[in-house]
Design an enzyme around this catalytic site. Structure first.
Site, PDB file in Angstrom:
ATOM      1  N   HIS A 118     113.376  19.188  -8.162  1.00 58.11           N
ATOM      2  CA  HIS A 118     112.531  19.641  -7.051  1.00 58.11           C
ATOM      3  C   HIS A 118     113.017  21.025  -6.621  1.00 58.11           C
ATOM      4  O   HIS A 118     113.578  21.206  -5.541  1.00 58.11           O
ATOM      5  CB  HIS A 118     112.646  18.628  -5.910  1.00 58.11           C
ATOM      6  CG  HIS A 118     111.624  18.788  -4.831  1.00 58.11           C
ATOM      7  ND1 HIS A 118     110.743  19.857  -4.752  1.00 58.11           N
ATOM      8  CD2 HIS A 118     111.337  17.995  -3.761  1.00 58.11           C
ATOM      9  CE1 HIS A 118     109.984  19.709  -3.680  1.00 58.11           C
ATOM     10  NE2 HIS A 118     110.320  18.596  -3.071  1.00 58.11           N
TER      11      HIS A 118
ATOM     12  N   ARG B  70     104.649  17.454   3.500  1.00 61.66           N
ATOM     13  CA  ARG B  70     105.352  18.704   3.713  1.00 61.66           C
ATOM     14  C   ARG B  70     105.178  19.715   2.593  1.00 61.66           C
ATOM     15  O   ARG B  70     104.793  20.852   2.807  1.00 61.66           O
ATOM     16  CB  ARG B  70     106.849  18.380   3.752  1.00 61.66           C
ATOM     17  CG  ARG B  70     107.649  18.892   4.818  1.00 61.66           C
ATOM     18  CD  ARG B  70     108.890  18.005   4.826  1.00 61.66           C
ATOM     19  NE  ARG B  70     108.515  16.654   4.453  1.00 61.66           N
ATOM     20  CZ  ARG B  70     108.134  15.729   5.325  1.00 61.66           C
ATOM     21  NH1 ARG B  70     108.122  15.989   6.587  1.00 61.66           N
ATOM     22  NH2 ARG B  70     107.784  14.529   4.914  1.00 61.66           N
ATOM     23  N   THR B  71     105.480  19.282   1.386  1.00 59.93           N
ATOM     24  CA  THR B  71     105.542  20.253   0.300  1.00 59.93           C
ATOM     25  C   THR B  71     104.161  20.855   0.043  1.00 59.93           C
ATOM     26  O   THR B  71     104.013  22.069  -0.088  1.00 59.93           O
ATOM     27  CB  THR B  71     106.116  19.579  -0.971  1.00 59.93           C
ATOM     28  OG1 THR B  71     107.358  18.987  -0.619  1.00 59.93           O
ATOM     29  CG2 THR B  71     106.329  20.572  -2.080  1.00 59.93           C
TER      30      THR B  71
ATOM     31  N   LYS C 178      90.044   9.913 -15.306  1.00 57.21           N
ATOM     32  CA  LYS C 178      89.183   9.693 -16.482  1.00 57.21           C
ATOM     33  C   LYS C 178      89.983   9.715 -17.765  1.00 57.21           C
ATOM     34  O   LYS C 178      89.429   9.653 -18.856  1.00 57.21           O
ATOM     35  CB  LYS C 178      88.125  10.795 -16.564  1.00 57.21           C
ATOM     36  CG  LYS C 178      87.197  10.874 -15.395  1.00 57.21           C
ATOM     37  CD  LYS C 178      86.159  11.972 -15.664  1.00 57.21           C
ATOM     38  CE  LYS C 178      85.341  12.265 -14.431  1.00 57.21           C
ATOM     39  NZ  LYS C 178      84.639  13.540 -14.562  1.00 57.21           N
TER      40      LYS C 178
ATOM     41  N   ARG D  18     102.927  18.528  -8.485  1.00 60.63           N
ATOM     42  CA  ARG D  18     103.866  17.409  -8.290  1.00 60.63           C
ATOM     43  C   ARG D  18     103.329  16.220  -9.069  1.00 60.63           C
ATOM     44  O   ARG D  18     102.125  15.944  -9.053  1.00 60.63           O
ATOM     45  CB  ARG D  18     103.978  17.060  -6.816  1.00 60.63           C
ATOM     46  CG  ARG D  18     104.704  15.750  -6.602  1.00 60.63           C
ATOM     47  CD  ARG D  18     104.962  15.480  -5.155  1.00 60.63           C
ATOM     48  NE  ARG D  18     106.025  16.347  -4.654  1.00 60.63           N
ATOM     49  CZ  ARG D  18     106.649  16.139  -3.507  1.00 60.63           C
ATOM     50  NH1 ARG D  18     106.323  15.125  -2.741  1.00 60.63           N
ATOM     51  NH2 ARG D  18     107.601  16.951  -3.105  1.00 60.63           N
TER      52      ARG D  18
HETATM   53  C1  NCD Z   1     111.682  15.110  -0.832  1.00 57.44           C
HETATM   54  C2  NCD Z   1     110.975  14.786  -2.132  1.00 57.44           C
HETATM   55  O1  NCD Z   1     109.745  14.803  -2.194  1.00 57.44           O
HETATM   56  O2  NCD Z   1     111.690  14.545  -3.095  1.00 57.44           O
HETATM   57  N1  NCD Z   1     110.830  15.549   0.179  1.00 57.44           N
HETATM   58  C3  NCD Z   1     110.349  16.804   0.224  1.00 57.44           C
HETATM   59  O3  NCD Z   1     110.062  17.443  -0.748  1.00 57.44           O
HETATM   60  N2  NCD Z   1     110.263  17.368   1.423  1.00 57.44           N
HETATM   61  C4  NCD Z   1     112.594  14.056  -0.391  1.00 57.44           C
HETATM   62  C5  NCD Z   1     112.081  12.668  -0.237  1.00 57.44           C
HETATM   63  O4  NCD Z   1     110.921  12.347  -0.514  1.00 57.44           O
HETATM   64  O5  NCD Z   1     112.895  11.836   0.155  1.00 57.44           O
END
Ligand code: NCD
Length: 362
Positions: free
Chosen positions: A129, A51-52, A80, A101
């Site tokens: 997040h 998703r993100t 590496k 991320r």
């Molecule tokens: C969340 C995350 O990555 O922390 N998901 C997201 O960003 N849509 C929640 C999760 O992974 O449970």
């Protein structure tokens, strides 16, 4: 320069501006289709994400910009042995803005310290997040018309759930917020968030152990997944994974206008018999995530040259030379980043990168 590492990097005014721009983009989508023509977003994903990452990609594409990056650390020079800070110094030559991320806490902050372009934290371990938080805020705003004055229940893994930590921090900038924490004992909200955010900033909260008890009073129910990948003990995960399940029977106890949010992915915590309930807002929330990321990218690029939008400075405190952060999942223990600490409002010494408490003898 403004980066987005933690939701508190944004003032209430800046958050409101991003949400307002998100609403404006939704209302006049076509007008934004070439807004960032020729600009580039790098997405550096060292940890799995559907998703993100796709939401960032789609957001930049809808603004007419381009996207480059990787979705697996094995495809990057990290394999590496390159440090994150070196990777950022390199990628900043190829992109105007970076979304990243990483499973290690504090990575986005360490990246921002060397980056000549804005860094967006798309999740650092179980720490923070902030773009999910903007998604949640836009969703609450669209579903209810305002964020002030809500009673919100957080249910599930409040210990490791970074989306919960970030949203509670952001809500501390709003008025008259009531929080109900619904979690098994082992997965309760970390103490530093209760003390430094809720107690200090005046969020009224209570803790309870069943959904049935909490649900009738809520305007928003924020469900979360038990974060299997953050457990050190698989047996404990198995024991806790189905602690709370929302289903149609429990929804019948809720207010007719309560809204259910979930950052997704869901595992078992929301039964599919809730999906067709008009109060289930979690799939609408996904689309809001794209619009709010469009707004965020535009705003960070606009604010880049404006000192009025520089990052808030948190003063570093001096500690005995041998002081170390004890969090094995903190960037200052996995890469050669100098230890830095700050003093929190209740006097604790905490790591600047992961916020964990440091036992210091003074
Ligand atoms: C969340 C995350 O990555 O922390 N998901 C997201 O960003 N849509 C929640 C999760 O992974 O449970």
């Amino acid at each position: 320069m403004k980066h987005l590492i933690d939701p508190t990097d944004l003032s209430r005014k800046e958050t409101d501006e991003i949400i307002a721009l998100g609403e404006e983009i939704i209302a006049h989508r076509a007008e934004y289709s070439e807004r960032l023509k020729g600009r580039k977003l790098a997405t550096l994903f060292y940890e799995p994400s559907t998703r993100t990452r796709l939401s960032f990609t789609s957001a930049m594409m809808e603004l007419g910009g381009n996207v480059l990056g990787f979705s697996d650390a094995r495809n990057s020079s990290a394999s590496k042995g390159e440090t994150v800070q070196d990777t950022i110094r390199v990628v900043a030559n190829f992109a105007d803005i970076i979304a990243m991320r990483h499973p290690i806490e504090g990575t986005a902050l360490a990246a921002s310290e060397v980056s000549p372009v804005p860094i967006i934290n798309a999740g650092d371990g179980s720490h923070s997040h902030p773009t999910q938080t903007l998604t949640d805020l836009l969703t609450i705003h669209r579903e209810r018309g305002s964020i002030d004055g809500i009673t919100i229940g957080f249910c599930g893994d409040l210990k490791f759930g970074r989306t919960v930590h970030s949203l509670i921090k952001a809500l501390s900038q709003y008025k008259d917020i009531h929080v109900v924490l619904i979690a098994p004992n082992e997965l309760r909200l970390p103490g530093y968030i209760k003390r430094d955010v809720c107690d200090r900033l005046g969020i009224d909260y209570r803790e309870c152990t069943t959904l049935e008890e909490a649900i009738p009073s809520l305007d928003i129910l924020y469900m979360t997944r038990v974060q299997r990948e953050r457990f050190l003990d698989e047996e404990e995960y198995e024991r806790l994974k189905d602690s709370f399940v929302l289903n149609a029977a429990k929804m019948s106890l809720a207010k007719p206008d309560m809204k259910v949010l979930h950052p997704l992915p869901r595992v078992n915590e929301i039964a599919t018999d809730v999906d067709d309930d008009p109060r289930a807002a979690y799939f609408r929330q996904v689309e809001n995530g794209k619009f709010v990321r469009m707004a965020l990218i535009c705003k960070l690029l606009e604010w880049k040259q404006d000192p009025a939008h520089d990052m808030p400075q948190r003063p570093v405190t001096s500690v005995p030379e041998e002081t170390r952060c004890h969090n094995r999942k903190c960037i200052c223990n996995t890469e050669r980043i100098p230890y830095r600490f700050y003093r929190s409002h209740n006097g604790d010494i905490r790591c600047c990168y992961c916020d964990s408490k440091i036992p210091v003898s003074e």
